[in-house]
Motif scaffolding. Structure first.
Motif, mmCIF file in Angstrom:
data_model
loop_
_atom_site.group_PDB
_atom_site.id
_atom_site.type_symbol
_atom_site.label_atom_id
_atom_site.label_comp_id
_atom_site.label_asym_id
_atom_site.label_seq_id
_atom_site.Cartn_x
_atom_site.Cartn_y
_atom_site.Cartn_z
ATOM 1 N N ALA A 187 0.826 -1.207 0.000
ATOM 2 C CA ALA A 187 0.000 0.000 0.000
ATOM 3 C C ALA A 187 0.859 1.256 0.000
ATOM 4 N N PHE A 188 1.972 1.220 0.742
ATOM 5 C CA PHE A 188 2.856 2.378 0.812
ATOM 6 C C PHE A 188 3.546 2.630 -0.524
ATOM 7 N N VAL A 189 4.109 1.574 -1.120
ATOM 8 C CA VAL A 189 4.809 1.745 -2.403
ATOM 9 C C VAL A 189 3.822 2.157 -3.494
ATOM 10 N N ALA A 190 2.599 1.610 -3.461
ATOM 11 C CA ALA A 190 1.581 2.005 -4.438
ATOM 12 C C ALA A 190 1.206 3.471 -4.275
ATOM 13 N N ALA A 191 1.104 3.930 -3.026
ATOM 14 C CA ALA A 191 0.784 5.335 -2.781
ATOM 15 C C ALA A 191 1.892 6.251 -3.275
ATOM 16 N N LEU A 192 3.141 5.839 -3.080
ATOM 17 C CA LEU A 192 4.272 6.648 -3.545
ATOM 18 C C LEU A 192 4.201 6.926 -5.039
ATOM 19 N N GLN A 193 3.656 5.970 -5.799
ATOM 20 C CA GLN A 193 3.611 6.121 -7.244
ATOM 21 C C GLN A 193 2.704 7.264 -7.686
ATOM 22 N N HIS A 194 1.842 7.727 -6.781
ATOM 23 C CA HIS A 194 0.944 8.848 -7.104
ATOM 24 C C HIS A 194 1.574 10.204 -6.798
ATOM 25 N N LEU A 195 2.803 10.189 -6.292
ATOM 26 C CA LEU A 195 3.501 11.437 -5.987
ATOM 27 C C LEU A 195 4.404 11.833 -7.138
ATOM 28 N N PRO A 196 4.547 13.127 -7.407
ATOM 29 C CA PRO A 196 5.606 13.564 -8.324
ATOM 30 C C PRO A 196 6.963 13.118 -7.802
ATOM 31 N N GLY A 197 7.923 13.009 -8.683
ATOM 32 C CA GLY A 197 9.224 12.480 -8.307
ATOM 33 C C GLY A 197 9.876 13.210 -7.150
ATOM 34 N N ASN A 198 9.816 14.540 -7.132
ATOM 35 C CA ASN A 198 10.503 15.281 -6.073
ATOM 36 C C ASN A 198 9.846 15.039 -4.718
ATOM 37 N N GLN A 199 8.517 14.933 -4.699
ATOM 38 C CA GLN A 199 7.825 14.652 -3.437
ATOM 39 C C GLN A 199 8.119 13.227 -2.966
ATOM 40 N N ARG A 200 8.143 12.297 -3.899
ATOM 41 C CA ARG A 200 8.447 10.907 -3.590
ATOM 42 C C ARG A 200 9.834 10.816 -2.944
ATOM 43 N N THR A 229 20.326 19.712 -0.137
ATOM 44 C CA THR A 229 21.635 19.608 -0.792
ATOM 45 C C THR A 229 21.631 18.472 -1.811
ATOM 46 N N MET A 230 21.076 17.332 -1.429
ATOM 47 C CA MET A 230 21.024 16.181 -2.328
ATOM 48 C C MET A 230 20.274 16.498 -3.625
ATOM 49 N N MET A 231 19.164 17.234 -3.489
ATOM 50 C CA MET A 231 18.275 17.476 -4.627
ATOM 51 C C MET A 231 18.499 18.839 -5.276
ATOM 52 N N ASN A 232 19.540 19.543 -4.796
ATOM 53 C CA ASN A 232 19.891 20.833 -5.374
ATOM 54 C C ASN A 232 18.703 21.799 -5.353
ATOM 55 N N THR A 233 18.088 21.940 -4.174
ATOM 56 C CA THR A 233 16.958 22.837 -4.007
ATOM 57 C C THR A 233 17.059 23.483 -2.636
ATOM 58 N N SER A 234 16.014 24.179 -2.216
ATOM 59 C CA SER A 234 16.029 24.865 -0.927
ATOM 60 C C SER A 234 15.346 24.024 0.145
ATOM 61 N N THR A 235 15.689 24.303 1.395
ATOM 62 C CA THR A 235 15.034 23.619 2.507
ATOM 63 C C THR A 235 13.545 23.925 2.517
ATOM 64 N N THR A 236 13.168 25.137 2.155
ATOM 65 C CA THR A 236 11.747 25.505 2.081
ATOM 66 C C THR A 236 11.011 24.632 1.071
ATOM 67 N N SER A 237 11.627 24.394 -0.073
ATOM 68 C CA SER A 237 11.003 23.553 -1.101
ATOM 69 C C SER A 237 10.864 22.119 -0.616
ATOM 70 N N VAL A 238 11.876 21.645 0.099
ATOM 71 C CA VAL A 238 11.813 20.281 0.628
ATOM 72 C C VAL A 238 10.674 20.163 1.637
ATOM 73 N N ASN A 239 10.555 21.112 2.551
ATOM 74 C CA ASN A 239 9.490 21.061 3.555
ATOM 75 C C ASN A 239 8.113 21.136 2.906
ATOM 76 N N SER A 240 7.985 21.930 1.855
ATOM 77 C CA SER A 240 6.714 22.018 1.131
ATOM 78 C C SER A 240 6.384 20.694 0.455
ATOM 79 N N ALA A 241 7.386 20.091 -0.178
ATOM 80 C CA ALA A 241 7.179 18.794 -0.826
ATOM 81 C C ALA A 241 6.793 17.729 0.198
ATOM 82 N N LEU A 242 7.427 17.759 1.357
ATOM 83 C CA LEU A 242 7.110 16.795 2.410
ATOM 84 C C LEU A 242 5.669 16.932 2.877
#
Length: 350
Positions: A157-170, A188-201
């Motif tokens: 169920a978890f892996v199936a749910a992940l497939q409905h997320l855009p790649g960056n959110q996943r 740092t890993m995704m070459n973006t901002s901490t704000t963007s990561v928190n929003s994606a989360l």
């Protein structure tokens, strides 16, 4: 894991690790393999969660390790080697997601069928979600809670749910919730901002919570206990082998579902599932043999079919059982004989 790569002269094991890293940077493939070997299984599981396929995970891991091998001379040690390898693997997976899209289950494509679809044909052009063998999970600590967390993170169920997320959110959700990296490290890993990561989360958590039940399969399995679980698995296999519809139905919840990717038809509720079972696997397919196995942290059964009475039962499907209480709430039969090798299963049975 990454701490062993820090240079601390008073600790000989860490000095030795730095020496291996230095050799790997100069092109020593034996040293490189020594460094990545302890991380290979967990990186493979990460690639599976991102991509929903053991085949894709194999390819992604191979590509990631090749990129890491070529890029290791540029690795400056500002993060741990583990973090850096996850960065490389995540970028490979994001490239794959962008090129191929998400993987699906039949439930994602249309409504359930009210009655058996006899002669249902595989649906081409769909990237289907696949099962993951528990034997590929990392050799983690012996503590039961650690093993439980590993299996929760690959539950169907978890892996199936992940497939409905855009790649960056996943990627952000997996790196933060499953692997324990901080938002700053992920940025740092995704070459973006901490704000963007928190929003994606935040967005990812909402969607996954809507699609995954409140109780994990690991919690359910602990409550059932090993003895009852063996009864359920054995009962499922025996009912199919004996064409015993009553025994099969007795194992099921009222709202049970049965799907069989890559076949598009799927069924929900005892009546529809029973109609399918009686008209297809219990009557017209041939004879069955089964072996118990484990997939996605859940009980599973490897099904072997002899359609014409030849005496040889060939690999047919990996049936992953999702339980609620001590009843089967979902059967997902992955009709892909090629995955049997990943599970260490034979290609045929007498």
């Amino acid at each position: 894991m990454g701490d062993i790569f820090r240079t601390v002269p008073s600790r000989p094991t860490e000095v030795a690790a730095d020496s291996v890293l230095d050799r790997a940077r100069t092109g020593d493939d034996e040293a490189f393999n020594h460094l990545v070997a302890p991380l290979r299984r967990e990186l493979h599981a990460h690639c599976y969660r991102m991509l929903g396929s053991t085949h894709d995970a194999d390819d992604a891991l191979q590509d990631a390790l090749l990129r890491a091998w070529r890029g290791l001379p540029r690795f400056e040690g500002r993060s741990s080697l583990r973090s850096w390898l996850y960065s490389v693997a995540t970028r490979v997976c994001l490239d794959t997601v962008a090129a191929r899209g998400r993987r699906a289950l039949p439930v994602d494509l249309g409504p359930a069928s009210d009655s058996a679809v006899v002669g249902d044909a595989p649906l081409d052009g769909i990237a289907w979600l696949g099962p993951y063998p528990d034997r590929d999970l990392a050799d983690g600590p012996a503590h039961p809670d650690a093993r439980c967390e590993q299996r929760e993170a690959v539950e169907l169920a978890f892996v199936a749910a992940l497939q409905h997320l855009p790649g960056n959110q996943r990627a952000a959700l997996l790196l933060f919730e499953v692997l324990g990296f901080s938002a700053a490290e992920i940025a740092t890993m995704m070459n973006t901002s901490t704000t963007s990561v928190n929003s994606a989360l935040a967005r990812a958590r909402r969607l996954v919570a809507d699609r995954v039940g409140p109780a994990s399969q690991q919690h359910t399995l602990r409550k059932i206990g090993d003895a009852r679980l063996r009864q359920i698995v054995d009962g499922y296999a025996t009912a199919l082998e004996n064409a015993d519809a009553d025994a099969l139905v007795a194992l099921l919840t009222e709202d049970v579902t049965w799907s069989m990717p890559p076949l598009p038809a799927w069924y929900t509720g005892r009546r529809a599932v029973t109609d399918f079972a009686v008209r297809v696997p219990l009557s017209t397919c041939g004879t069955w043999r089964h072996l118990p196995t484990h997939a996605n942290g859940q009980p599973a059964v490897a099904s072997y079919l002899d359609p014409d009475g030849s005496g040889t039962h060939r690999a047919w499907s990996i049936d992953v059982l999702t339980l609620r209480g001590d009843r089967v709430a979902a059967i997902t039969s992955f009709l892909d004989p090629e995955v049997f090798g990943h599970f260490g299963l034979p290609a045929s049975l007498p």
